[in-house]
Design an enzyme around this catalytic site. Structure first.
Site, short mmCIF file in Angstrom:
data_model
loop_
_atom_site.label_atom_id
_atom_site.label_comp_id
_atom_site.label_asym_id
_atom_site.label_seq_id
_atom_site.Cartn_x
_atom_site.Cartn_y
_atom_site.Cartn_z
N HIS A 38 0.72 -1.14 -0.21
CA HIS A 38 0.03 -0.07 -0.08
C HIS A 38 0.66 1.18 -0.03
O HIS A 38 0.39 2.13 0.52
CB HIS A 38 -0.99 0.13 1.24
CG HIS A 38 -1.79 -1.19 1.55
ND1 HIS A 38 -1.37 -2.25 2.52
CD2 HIS A 38 -2.79 -1.90 0.72
CE1 HIS A 38 -2.09 -3.00 2.24
NE2 HIS A 38 -2.94 -3.13 1.33
FE1 FES Z 1 0.12 -1.81 3.77
FE2 FES Z 1 2.81 -1.92 4.09
S1 FES Z 1 1.66 -0.35 3.44
S2 FES Z 1 1.26 -3.65 4.46
#
Ligand code: FES
Length: 76
Positions: A38
């Site tokens: 993410h």
């Molecule tokens: Fe979601 Fe690393 S940003 S697991």
């Protein structure tokens, strides 16, 4: 956060949902850890950038150096 300036020890698990951030180069010759899941980013000391979803810095465990080339994790 580091016992030696050229060695960084941290748990390689993103503090968002546990993926493994990858070391990558940044323009200007620096680097950062980018989480592929993410896109959270951490600097080379493991400090989180506020732009991503990870809530906290990478976790630095208790560790010590045993000689010049060995790191013992879990012991101070
Ligand atoms: Fe979601 Fe690393 S940003 S697991």
């Amino acid at each position: 956060r580091s016992l030696l300036p050229d060695v960084f020890v941290a748990i390689g698990q993103c503090t968002h949902q546990g993926c493994t951030p990858q070391l990558r180069s940044t323009p200007g010759g620096g680097g950062e850890f980018l989480c592929p899941c993410h896109t959270s980013k951490f600097d080379l000391a493991g400090r989180v950038f506020r732009a991503g979803p990870a809530p906290t810095n990478l976790v630095v465990p208790v560790y010590r150096f045993d000689g010049d080339s060995r790191v013992v994790v879990g012991e101070a």
